[in-house]
Design an enzyme around this catalytic site. Structure first.
Site, PDB file in Angstrom:
ATOM      1  N   SER A 242       0.833  -1.215   0.000  1.00  8.38           N
ATOM      2  CA  SER A 242       0.000   0.000   0.000  1.00  8.38           C
ATOM      3  C   SER A 242       0.863   1.259   0.000  1.00  8.38           C
ATOM      4  O   SER A 242       0.347   2.367   0.094  1.00  8.38           O
ATOM      5  CB  SER A 242      -0.913  -0.003   1.233  1.00  8.38           C
TER       6      SER A 242
ATOM      7  N   ASN B  92      -2.117  -3.113  13.005  1.00 11.72           N
ATOM      8  CA  ASN B  92      -3.577  -2.933  13.026  1.00 11.72           C
ATOM      9  C   ASN B  92      -3.992  -1.720  13.855  1.00 11.72           C
ATOM     10  O   ASN B  92      -4.803  -0.900  13.410  1.00 11.72           O
ATOM     11  CB  ASN B  92      -4.261  -4.194  13.565  1.00 11.72           C
TER      12      ASN B  92
ATOM     13  N   HIS C 152     -38.944  24.782 -10.481  1.00  9.67           N
ATOM     14  CA  HIS C 152     -38.994  23.979 -11.723  1.00  9.67           C
ATOM     15  C   HIS C 152     -38.197  24.657 -12.844  1.00  9.67           C
ATOM     16  O   HIS C 152     -38.488  24.452 -14.012  1.00  9.67           O
ATOM     17  CB  HIS C 152     -40.429  23.743 -12.203  1.00  9.67           C
TER      18      HIS C 152
ATOM     19  N   SER D 110     -12.015  27.509 -25.518  1.00  9.31           N
ATOM     20  CA  SER D 110     -12.170  26.331 -26.366  1.00  9.31           C
ATOM     21  C   SER D 110     -11.018  26.298 -27.350  1.00  9.31           C
ATOM     22  O   SER D 110     -10.537  27.339 -27.796  1.00  9.31           O
ATOM     23  CB  SER D 110     -13.502  26.420 -27.109  1.00  9.31           C
TER      24      SER D 110
ATOM     25  N   LYS E 277     -15.506  31.242 -27.245  1.00 16.92           N
ATOM     26  CA  LYS E 277     -16.027  30.578 -26.059  1.00 16.92           C
ATOM     27  C   LYS E 277     -15.312  30.944 -24.762  1.00 16.92           C
ATOM     28  O   LYS E 277     -14.119  31.130 -24.726  1.00 16.92           O
ATOM     29  CB  LYS E 277     -15.935  29.056 -26.239  1.00 16.92           C
TER      30      LYS E 277
ATOM     31  N   LYS F 182      -8.239   3.497   2.280  1.00 15.87           N
ATOM     32  CA  LYS F 182      -7.398   4.679   2.148  1.00 15.87           C
ATOM     33  C   LYS F 182      -7.562   5.456   0.858  1.00 15.87           C
ATOM     34  O   LYS F 182      -7.646   6.689   0.867  1.00 15.87           O
ATOM     35  CB  LYS F 182      -5.931   4.299   2.339  1.00 15.87           C
TER      36      LYS F 182
HETATM   37  N1  ARG Z   1      -1.263  -1.441   5.049  1.00 20.84           N
HETATM   38  C1  ARG Z   1      -2.153  -1.982   6.016  1.00 20.84           C
HETATM   39  C2  ARG Z   1      -3.497  -1.270   5.953  1.00 20.84           C
HETATM   40  O1  ARG Z   1      -3.525  -0.207   5.459  1.00 20.84           O
HETATM   41  C3  ARG Z   1      -1.578  -1.845   7.379  1.00 20.84           C
HETATM   42  C4  ARG Z   1      -2.090  -2.819   8.363  1.00 20.84           C
HETATM   43  C5  ARG Z   1      -1.562  -4.160   8.052  1.00 20.84           C
HETATM   44  N2  ARG Z   1      -1.983  -5.102   9.020  1.00 20.84           N
HETATM   45  C6  ARG Z   1      -1.879  -6.420   8.800  1.00 20.84           C
HETATM   46  N3  ARG Z   1      -2.310  -7.206   9.706  1.00 20.84           N
HETATM   47  N4  ARG Z   1      -1.381  -6.871   7.693  1.00 20.84           N
HETATM   48  O2  ARG Z   1      -4.511  -1.783   6.405  1.00 20.84           O
END
Ligand code: ARG
Length: 473
Positions: free
Chosen positions: A23, A110, A172, A293, A299, A341
C-alpha cells in the site's frame, strides 16, 4: 529483506503478490501521522519500563531524522517497503541500529494504521498541527473546515455587495417570484453551514485513539493509553480493542459528509452554469476562473463549475466503495480494510484543490444586474396579485382563480400585468381597485416578504449579520 514479517516463511513472496499487497504507493501520505504516533509510542514504552531513557531518546531522534527526510523530499523508498509503517521502521533501523526493533513492542500495524488515519483526518480537517511539543507536525494547510468557510465567506461578501439587486427566483426552473440576488447567494451559505455543523459533530468520533489495542486483544505491557492519547491530541481512547482495530465508521461518516457537501457545491455550480449561459447572462465568470475552447475562439467556458458538478460522482463513489468494503467483514482487522485509504485520500485531496477554486470563482464573479432585472416578467407578480385580493376578503382559492383569468387576459392582449388597464381587472373581478398598481411593483413584492428567512432587504441583512457571526466563531 527488511520486511516486518517472514520468520515462518520458507519462500519470499511472489513478485506480483507483493505489488498487489503493498500500500506504500498511497499510504506514504501518512508519514507524518505515522512518525508522530511512533514518537509518542516510544515515550509510552519508556513510561511502561520497556525502553530505557537513552533508547527512547535514540528512537525519537532517529524518527525526527526520518521525518526531516520526508519533509525535504529526500526519503528514499526501498522495494521492501510494503507500507508506510514498514518504510519508517526500516529507515529507523538504518539510522539507529537494533534499538529500532524495540519500537514495535506490544504494537500491531492494526492499531498503528487505525491511529495514523485518525490523526491524518484530524489534521486534514482542522488544519491544526500538534503545538507546543517537539513532536512533528503535518504539512501546514489551512484545513478542510476552514476551506469550506472560505467558500461561505465569498458567498456572504457577494451577498453584501449585491444587496438590493433583484432577480427572478425559479421553481422547476420556471420564473416564479422576484427575489434579491443576495437571498439566492445566501441560500448556499446555509447549506454549507449545515455541512460545517455536521463536520464538527463527527470530530469527537474521529478523535478517539485505537493505539494500545495491538493486533486485536489489547496491549500486554501496561501501556498508559490515556497519557498517550493526550500527548497525541486525541480526546478519548477506544473502549474495545476488537472494535477499535476494525472501526472505519469515522471514515464512512466523513465520506458521506463530503458527498453531501459536494452535492451542495454541485447545485451551486449548476445554478451558476445556467446563469452564466449566453441566454441567461446573469453572471460572468472572471477570466482567471474560466477556460477557452481549442476550436471556438468566442467561447468562455465554466470548466471549474462543471468539474465541481462532475466530481460529485467520485465523491459519492468513494462513500459507496468504503461501505461496500465494510459490509460483511468478520470481526477485527481484515486486509480488506486497506481499501479504506484511496477513497479517503481522493476525497480529501479533491476538496483541498476544489474548495479554494470555488471560493475564487465566487469572489470574482460579476453580476449583470440589468439583465437580471430585465428578466423580471410581469407574471412574477401574480402571487402578490392574489394576496392583494385576499387582503380584500377574497378566499385564496378564489383569488388564485381570478388572477389566473387576469394573467390570461394580459397574455391575450399581449401586454404585461402592469400595463393591463384597470378596466380589464375590474371586468374580471370587482374586488380590484385603483390601488392595485401598488402591488404591481417588483421591489415592493420583495420588500413585503420581511418575515424571518424571507427575501426582503431587512431579512436578508439579518441573515448576513448572523452568517458573519457564525464565521467568526
Ligand atoms: N497497510 C495496512 C493497511 O492499510 C496496514 C495494516 C496491516 N496489518 C496487517 N495485519 N497486515 O490496512
Amino acid at each position: 529483506m527488511a520486511k516486518l514479517w517472514g520468520g515462518r516463511f520458507e519462500k519470499s513472496p511472489d513478485e506480483q503478490l507483493w505489488r498487489f499487497n503493498a500500500s506504500i504507493d498511497f499510504d506514504r501520505r501518512l508519514y507524518a501521522a505515522d512518525i508522530t504516533g511512533s514518537i509518542a509510542y516510544a515515550r509510552a514504552l519508556e513510561r511502561a519500563g520497556i525502553l530505557a531513557a537513552e533508547e527512547r531518546a535514540d528512537i525519537v531522534e532517529g524518527l525526527m531524522s526520518v521525518l526531516a527526510e520526508f519533509e525535504a523530499g529526500d526519503f528514499v523508498f526501498q522495494p521492501s517497503d510494503e507500507d508506510i509503517h514498514t518504510a519508517v521502521e526500516r529507515r529507523l533501523h538504518e539510522l539507529k541500529g537494533d534499538v529500532a526493533g524495540k519500537l514495535h513492542t506490544g504494537r500491531s500495524r492494526n492499531d498503528q494504521v487505525a491511529t495514523d488515519v485518525r490523526l491524518y483526518m484530524m489534521w486534514k480537517i482542522s488544519g491544526q498541527e500538534l503545538q507546543g511539543r517537539d513532536t512533528p507536525a503535518t504539512e501546514s494547510e489551512s484545513g478542510i473546515r476552514a476551506l469550506v468557510q472560505e467558500v461561505q465567506r465569498a458567498l456572504v461578501n457577494q451577498a453584501e455587495s449585491q444587496l438590493g439587486a433583484l432577480m427572478p427566483g425559479y421553481t422547476h426552473l420556471q420564473p416564479a417570484q422576484p427575489i434579491l440576488v443576495s437571498h439566492w447567494l445566501m441560500s448556499f451559505f446555509w447549506m454549507l453551514q449545515r455541512d460545517i455543523e455536521r463536520l464538527d459533530a463527527q470530530l469527537p468520533r474521529i478523535s478517539s485513539m485505537p493505539l494500545g489495542s495491538a493486533a486485536l486483544a489489547g496491549n500486554t505491557f501496561g501501556l498508559d493509553r490515556a497519557t498517550l492519547a493526550e500527548e497525541l491530541g486525541f480526546e478519548t481512547v477506544t473502549q474495545n480493542s476488537l472494535d477499535a482495530v476494525a472501526d472505519r465508521d469515522f471514515i464512512a461518516e466523513f465520506l458521506f459528509w463530503a458527498a453531501l457537501l459536494q452535492t451542495h457545491l454541485s447545485r451551486l455550480a449548476e445554478d451558476l452554469i445556467i446563469y452564466a449561459s449566453g441566454e441567461f447572462g446573469f453572471v460572468e465568470l472572471d477570466d482567471a476562473f474560466s477556460t477557452g475552447s481549442s476550436i471556438m475562439p468566442q467561447k468562455k467556458n465554466p470548466d471549474p463549475l462543471e468539474l465541481a458538478r462532475g466530481k460529485t460522482g467520485r465523491m459519492i463513489g468513494n462513500l459507496v466503495a468504503l461501505l461496500t468494503v465494510l459490509k460483511g467483514l468478520p470481526s477485527a482487522y481484515d486486509k480488506d480494510l486497506q481499501e479504506d485509504k484511496e477513497p479517503l485520500f481522493d476525497t480529501v485531496e479533491t476538496l483541498e484543490i476544489e474548495l479554494p477554486v470555488l471560493a475564487g470563482v465566487i469572489s470574482t464573479l460579476s453580476f449583470r444586474s440589468k439583465r437580471m432585472e430585465a428578466a423580471l416578467q410581469d407574471d412574477l407578480l401574480a402571487t402578490d396579485l392574489a394576496d392583494y385580493l385576499v387582503r380584500r376578503g377574497v378566499p385564496f382559492r378564489e383569488s388564485h382563480h381570478i388572477v389566473g383569468r387576469v394573467v390570461r387576459r394580459a397574455a391575450e392582449s399581449a401586454c404585461g400585468l402592469r400595463n393591463l388597464p384597470l378596466s380589464v381587472y375590474r371586468e374580471v373581478s370587482a374586488h380590484f381597485a385603483e390601488d392595485v398598481s401598488t402591488v404591481l411593483d417588483f421591489r415592493a413584492v420583495v420588500e413585503r416578504r420581511a418575515v424571518i428567512g424571507g427575501t426582503a432587504t431587512s431579512s436578508v441583512t439579518a441573515q448576513i449579520t448572523q452568517a458573519r457571526e457564525l464565521l467568526q466563531q
